[in-house]
Design an enzyme around this catalytic site. Structure first.
Site, PDB file in Angstrom:
ATOM      1  N   LYS A 133       0.830  -1.204   0.000  1.00  0.00           N
ATOM      2  CA  LYS A 133       0.000   0.000   0.000  1.00  0.00           C
ATOM      3  C   LYS A 133       0.864   1.254   0.000  1.00  0.00           C
ATOM      4  O   LYS A 133       0.636   2.178  -0.789  1.00  0.00           O
ATOM      5  CB  LYS A 133      -0.926   0.022   1.220  1.00  0.00           C
ATOM      6  N   ASP A 175      -6.836   1.410   1.381  1.00  0.00           N
ATOM      7  CA  ASP A 175      -6.785   1.689   2.806  1.00  0.00           C
ATOM      8  C   ASP A 175      -8.126   1.316   3.420  1.00  0.00           C
ATOM      9  O   ASP A 175      -8.955   0.654   2.790  1.00  0.00           O
ATOM     10  CB  ASP A 175      -6.418   3.153   3.057  1.00  0.00           C
TER      11      ASP A 175
END
Length: 260
Positions: free
Chosen positions: A125, A144
């Site tokens: 991420k 997220d």
């Protein structure tokens, strides 16, 4: 060119509406360089972007580059970032990542996903955030908390693991929109689609949202009377006639084009 499947068509309808309501989405983490974005993203774990943006100006004023951060005394780093939570672990990761950047990449943040995820404290991420918002490289879709839960609610995935969600989104969302898509969903999640009390009555995506996991709509109707799976199936089946049934607002001029 292969025909779009139902899931891809559903995703593109959502993208068009998101584009209209969030025409210039940007990363919420304030930064002036890929390195600053990398550090800010590490700090953002279990912390709000607002808090991170309050901390980073003093941090970067004291330690302006990778070499300075690599040589920074841990107690000094910890003190500067303490309010972001888990500060001891974050300080170690920042120092170690910057040491690797200096020693292995001549002080410059690498523009490669594989190289980024090898840095201490940097997962997929974080690497996607840096490549996308720092370099403009669409390496994947940032997933997220907001993106993950909105994709479940919107019927874009049934997965809960962020990496699995990302791989599914990469098949549904055009590559040239991978970067903006995450920003748009994050903005929408904060402004409208709250986790516990979504404001469905004012949601631009409502006509295309199966409301998975929403127990009550603003008007008091109970979505669970019609199973979410059936609601989503009905929506996907209506794709062919969608262009005829859209409201004038939905057909408003778009800021950016989505590839077919």
């Amino acid at each position: 060119m292969a025909a779009l499947n139902a899931g891809q068509k559903h995703a593109r309808r959502l993208i068009r509406l998101l584009q209209q309501h969030y025409p210039n989405p940007e990363c919420a983490l304030t930064h002036d360089s890929p390195l600053q974005l990398l550090v800010a993203t590490i700090l953002s774990a279990h912390c709000t972007d607002v808090r991170v943006n309050m901390v980073t100006p003093a941090l970067f004023a004291r330690f302006p580059d990778a070499a300075a951060l690599a040589e920074a005394p841990l107690p000094d780093l910890e003190k500067l970032i303490q309010s972001t939570g888990f500060f001891r672990n974050k300080a170690k990761n920042i120092k170690a990542a910057c040491t690797a950047i200096v020693e292995q990449h001549k002080g410059e943040v690498p523009r490669d996903l594989d190289a980024l995820v090898k840095l201490p404290g940097v997962g997929r991420k974080t690497a996607n955030v840096v490549l996308g918002s720092g370099f403009g490289i669409p390496s994947g879709v940032v997933v997220d908390t907001h993106v993950g839960r909105l994709c479940l609610r919107l019927g874009l995935t049934k997965q809960r693991d962020p990496v699995k969600v990302e791989h599914e989104l990469m098949k549904l969302v055009p590559e040239d929109h991978w970067i903006d898509f995450s920003h748009e969903l994050i903005l929408h999640g904060r402004a409208v689609c709250d986790a516990r009390k979504p404001r469905c009555e004012g949601c631009a995506l409502l006509q295309h949202c199966p409301q998975i996991g929403v127990t009550k709509t603003a008007g008091g109707a109970d979505p669970q009377k019609i199973p979410a799976k059936i609601r989503l199936a009905r929506m996907l089946e209506s794709t062919a006639s969608d262009s005829k049934s859209r409201s004038p607002k939905t057909l408003a001029p778009r800021t950016r084009k989505v590839s077919a």
